[in-house]
Design a protein around this motif. Structure first.
Motif, PDB file in Angstrom:
ATOM      1  N   LYS A  76      13.814   5.069  69.593  1.00  0.00           N
ATOM      2  CA  LYS A  76      12.849   4.611  70.835  1.00  0.00           C
ATOM      3  C   LYS A  76      13.164   5.408  71.761  1.00  0.00           C
ATOM      4  CE  LYS A  76      12.670   0.037  70.395  1.00  0.00           C
ATOM      5  NZ  LYS A  76      13.813  -1.181  70.527  1.00  0.00           N
ATOM      6  N   ARG A  77      13.506   6.636  71.899  1.00  0.00           N
ATOM      7  CA  ARG A  77      14.084   7.855  72.221  1.00  0.00           C
ATOM      8  C   ARG A  77      14.732   7.671  73.509  1.00  0.00           C
ATOM      9  NH1 ARG A  77      10.198  11.937  73.582  1.00  0.00           N
ATOM     10  NH2 ARG A  77      12.015  13.326  72.889  1.00  0.00           N
ATOM     11  N   ALA A  78      15.253   6.631  73.404  1.00  0.00           N
ATOM     12  CA  ALA A  78      16.047   6.217  75.032  1.00  0.00           C
ATOM     13  C   ALA A  78      17.441   6.626  74.330  1.00  0.00           C
ATOM     14  CB  ALA A  78      15.660   4.368  75.138  1.00  0.00           C
ATOM     15  N   LEU A  79      18.287   6.681  73.730  1.00  0.00           N
ATOM     16  CA  LEU A  79      19.312   6.715  74.052  1.00  0.00           C
ATOM     17  C   LEU A  79      19.664   8.705  73.466  1.00  0.00           C
ATOM     18  CD1 LEU A  79      22.685   5.515  73.242  1.00  0.00           C
ATOM     19  CD2 LEU A  79      21.877   6.015  70.939  1.00  0.00           C
ATOM     20  N   LYS A  80      20.284   9.333  73.954  1.00  0.00           N
ATOM     21  CA  LYS A  80      20.417  10.393  73.453  1.00  0.00           C
ATOM     22  C   LYS A  80      22.177  10.593  73.673  1.00  0.00           C
ATOM     23  CE  LYS A  80      16.732  11.134  75.882  1.00  0.00           C
ATOM     24  NZ  LYS A  80      14.672  11.363  74.600  1.00  0.00           N
ATOM     25  N   PHE A  81      21.348  11.783  72.466  1.00  0.00           N
ATOM     26  CA  PHE A  81      23.841  11.825  72.131  1.00  0.00           C
ATOM     27  C   PHE A  81      23.679  13.652  72.484  1.00  0.00           C
ATOM     28  CE2 PHE A  81      26.353  13.226  68.319  1.00  0.00           C
ATOM     29  CZ  PHE A  81      27.184  12.543  68.962  1.00  0.00           C
ATOM     30  N   ARG A  82      24.570  13.999  72.928  1.00  0.00           N
ATOM     31  CA  ARG A  82      25.003  14.947  73.334  1.00  0.00           C
ATOM     32  C   ARG A  82      26.560  15.055  72.859  1.00  0.00           C
ATOM     33  NH1 ARG A  82      21.078  15.278  74.178  1.00  0.00           N
ATOM     34  NH2 ARG A  82      19.301  15.892  76.097  1.00  0.00           N
ATOM     35  N   ASP A  83      26.913  15.427  71.614  1.00  0.00           N
ATOM     36  CA  ASP A  83      28.309  15.615  71.292  1.00  0.00           C
ATOM     37  C   ASP A  83      29.648  16.667  71.868  1.00  0.00           C
ATOM     38  OD1 ASP A  83      30.139  15.231  69.454  1.00  0.00           O
ATOM     39  OD2 ASP A  83      29.496  15.980  67.456  1.00  0.00           O
ATOM     40  N   PHE A  84      29.637  15.634  72.886  1.00  0.00           N
ATOM     41  CA  PHE A  84      31.328  16.347  73.765  1.00  0.00           C
ATOM     42  C   PHE A  84      32.234  15.760  73.512  1.00  0.00           C
ATOM     43  CE2 PHE A  84      27.989  17.266  77.588  1.00  0.00           C
ATOM     44  CZ  PHE A  84      27.355  17.987  77.080  1.00  0.00           C
ATOM     45  N   GLY A  85      32.683  15.198  71.992  1.00  0.00           N
ATOM     46  CA  GLY A  85      33.670  14.772  72.372  1.00  0.00           C
ATOM     47  C   GLY A  85      34.861  13.460  73.179  1.00  0.00           C
ATOM     48  N   LYS A  86      34.107  13.052  73.893  1.00  0.00           N
ATOM     49  CA  LYS A  86      34.520  12.326  75.566  1.00  0.00           C
ATOM     50  C   LYS A  86      34.229  10.685  75.059  1.00  0.00           C
ATOM     51  CE  LYS A  86      34.595  15.723  78.803  1.00  0.00           C
ATOM     52  NZ  LYS A  86      33.927  16.294  79.837  1.00  0.00           N
ATOM     53  N   VAL A  87      34.533   9.851  75.293  1.00  0.00           N
ATOM     54  CA  VAL A  87      34.139   8.430  75.755  1.00  0.00           C
ATOM     55  C   VAL A  87      33.307   7.635  76.507  1.00  0.00           C
ATOM     56  CG1 VAL A  87      34.569   6.244  75.330  1.00  0.00           C
ATOM     57  CG2 VAL A  87      35.843   7.683  73.137  1.00  0.00           C
ATOM     58  N   ALA A  88      32.062   8.530  77.105  1.00  0.00           N
ATOM     59  CA  ALA A  88      31.779   8.918  78.266  1.00  0.00           C
ATOM     60  C   ALA A  88      30.321   8.176  77.992  1.00  0.00           C
ATOM     61  CB  ALA A  88      31.775   9.949  79.223  1.00  0.00           C
TER      62      ALA A  88
END
Ligand SMILES: [Zn+2]
Ligand SMILES: [Zn+2]
Length: 193
Positions: free
Chosen positions: A73-85
């Motif tokens: 739905k384009r409301a979840l964005k993944f930025r692969d920073f390797g942090k539980v954030a």
């Protein structure tokens, strides 16, 4: 919003098992929405929220259970920073809060439940009980989200001048005046055989 045990059943069904990461993700999302003052993410506030997640682990799967924000739905964005954030963005007010899981929470779980031998079960018990501030560090932030990144954006597709594949949401780059997809522009993660 639902009580935590109800979210836990939904998360277990979606993720395949219940684990400490799931509980952490649920708590993170509930806390994020509470800080933003969003009370009905599945109903009236359905279109108010965009969530950025920074790791592809258990906790990430739990976040959409609460927020309703999904990749498709384009409301979840993944930025692969390797942090539980994760960063919860309220589109209505332009406010955003970033929550990071505190590393010290694992030690706190050991102190709270030394009687539980399994590390996962120990953390599950503790993460249900610990106050938000012991689990997460919260930081108010500004997130610029362009119209092409918002749900509902419509524009003609570009066609890559090299491979001929269609590219949506302005993900093409211009090379010598012609549209080129990111793969052809050098970001290819696969090798054609
Ligand atoms: Zn898990
Ligand atoms: Zn291409």
């Amino acid at each position: 919003m639902l009580p935590l045990p109800q979210y836990e059943s939904l998360a277990a069904a979606a993720h395949g098992h219940l684990c400490a990461g799931q509980i952490l993700g649920l708590r993170m999302a509930v806390y994020g929405l509470r800080l933003l003052g969003i009370e009905d993410p599945a109903g009236a506030d359905r279109k108010r929220l965009v969530t950025f997640v920074e790791i592809d682990r258990c906790a990430t799967d739990a976040i959409p259970i609460v927020t309703g924000c999904r990749l498709g739905k384009r409301a979840l964005k993944f930025r692969d920073f390797g942090k539980v954030a994760a960063t919860f963005c309220d589109l209505r007010d332009g406010r955003a809060v970033r929550l990071v899981a505190r590393e010290s929470a694992k030690q706190r779980a050991r102190e709270l439940h030394p009687e539980i031998e399994s590390r996962n079960r120990q953390q599950m018990a503790a993460y249900r009980e610990m106050p938000d501030g012991e689990l997460f560090e919260a930081q108010w932030v500004r997130v610029e989200i362009g119209p092409e990144d918002l749900p509902g954006y419509r524009a003609p597709l570009a066609v890559c001048s090299r491979c001929g594949e269609a590219v949506a949401f302005r993900r093409e780059v211009m090379v010598e005046g012609a549209p080129v997809c990111r793969a052809c522009a050098g970001e290819r993660y696969y090798t054609p055989l």
